[in-house]
Design an enzyme around this catalytic site. Structure first.
Site, PDB file in Angstrom:
ATOM      1  N   LYS A 247      74.726  53.889  -6.618  1.00  0.00           N
ATOM      2  CA  LYS A 247      75.220  55.226  -6.935  1.00  0.00           C
ATOM      3  C   LYS A 247      76.321  55.192  -7.996  1.00  0.00           C
ATOM      4  CE  LYS A 247      72.470  57.484  -4.175  1.00  0.00           C
ATOM      5  NZ  LYS A 247      71.413  58.360  -4.741  1.00  0.00           N
TER       6      LYS A 247
ATOM      7  N   THR B  56      70.215  66.569   6.003  1.00  0.00           N
ATOM      8  CA  THR B  56      68.873  66.218   5.535  1.00  0.00           C
ATOM      9  C   THR B  56      68.286  65.203   6.513  1.00  0.00           C
ATOM     10  OG1 THR B  56      69.530  64.263   4.243  1.00  0.00           O
ATOM     11  CG2 THR B  56      69.664  66.413   3.135  1.00  0.00           C
TER      12      THR B  56
ATOM     13  N   TYR C 114      74.045  50.557  -1.567  1.00  0.00           N
ATOM     14  CA  TYR C 114      74.038  52.000  -1.787  1.00  0.00           C
ATOM     15  C   TYR C 114      75.130  52.396  -2.775  1.00  0.00           C
ATOM     16  CZ  TYR C 114      73.697  56.980  -0.689  1.00  0.00           C
ATOM     17  OH  TYR C 114      73.535  58.350  -0.778  1.00  0.00           O
TER      18      TYR C 114
ATOM     19  N   MET D 247      66.837  67.377   0.462  1.00  0.00           N
ATOM     20  CA  MET D 247      67.434  67.992  -0.712  1.00  0.00           C
ATOM     21  C   MET D 247      66.417  68.196  -1.823  1.00  0.00           C
ATOM     22  SD  MET D 247      71.314  66.710  -1.430  1.00  0.00           S
ATOM     23  CE  MET D 247      70.936  64.961  -1.501  1.00  0.00           C
TER      24      MET D 247
END
Length: 248
Positions: A157, A188, A153, A19
């Site tokens: 975030k 990705t 994670y 990205m």
């Protein structure tokens, strides 16, 4: 050159592939100039060569204050200013509570959260000096909803959302905006090998990197000058509409 980002100078972290590379290409395609930051020196240099005079590559470990200072000074020395920061660099790891280690926790927070804070801190004065400016923090749908086995994670975030709002509140009067982007599953290198068979988004496919980059361009541009402190989902409807998915 004309374009939606004409006259804009951006730093994109984690921009050597995936990205981030798509975001860097989009900046140049829309008439801007970009500093590509990444720890992948060979890939980053190749991308800068591909993009030509409108791009420079710097080695950027987002956990390093010195590397961030170099990225900001490169933008100013090479292109004269900095008015877009795209905090894209991120990593992912997994583990259930009984085996998820402190080292895993610390590693992901260092890159995904502290790395964004350090980028904003390093770029703050340059962004103010070159306002109107925009900070685009890449979060995730994991920053909206929790998921078993994604403790570090999701925590990182979710925290990016909070950081984005405090920055938006602090810098709004300086004509510097900050928003977070929350991609779903995007094609990705990070998603290679993942089991996507249970994907429940109404748009029944994974996303393309350009679909995220299009939103990044909007938020970086002067088209979004009254948008700050907000979350923008790019997830095929996964978060808000997953319960309404119907197969006909």
């Amino acid at each position: 050159m004309t374009g939606r980002l004409a006259g804009k100078v951006a730093i994109v972290s984690g921009a050597a592939q995936g990205m981030g590379a798509s975001h860097a290409r989009a900046v140049v395609r829309e008439g801007g100039q970009v500093v590509i930051g990444d720890i992948l020196d060979n890939q980053g240099s190749l991308l800068a060569d591909e993009l030509g005079d409108s791009a420079r590559f710097v080695h950027l470990d987002v956990t390093s204050e010195d590397d961030w200072d170099t990225a900001v000074s490169t933008a100013i020395s090479e292109f004269g200013k900095l008015n877009v920061l795209v905090n894209n660099a991120g990593i992912v790891n997994f583990g259930f509570l009984d085996n998820y280690s402190l080292d895993q926790w610390n590693a992901i927070l260092a890159v995904n959260l502290t790395g964004q804070f350090l980028g904003i801190k390093a770029a703050r004065n340059a962004l103010v000096d070159s306002a109107p400016s925009s900070i685009v923090n890449i979060s995730s749908t994991a920053g909206i909803t929790g998921s078993a086995g994604q403790h570090g994670y999701a925590a990182s975030k979710f925290a990016v959302r909070g950081l984005t709002k405090t920055v938006a509140a602090e810098l709004g009067s300086k004509n510097v905006r900050a928003n977070s982007v929350h991609p779903g599953t995007i094609k990705t290198p990070m998603t290679e090998g993942m089991d996507l068979s249970s994907l429940a988004a109404p748009i029944r496919r994974i996303g393309e990197d350009i679909e995220v980059s299009n939103l990044v361009v909007y938020l970086a541009s002067d088209e979004s000058t009254y948008s700050t402190g907000s979350e923008y989902l790019v997830d095929g409807g996964l978060v808000n509409c997953a319960g309404a998915v119907v197969d006909e």
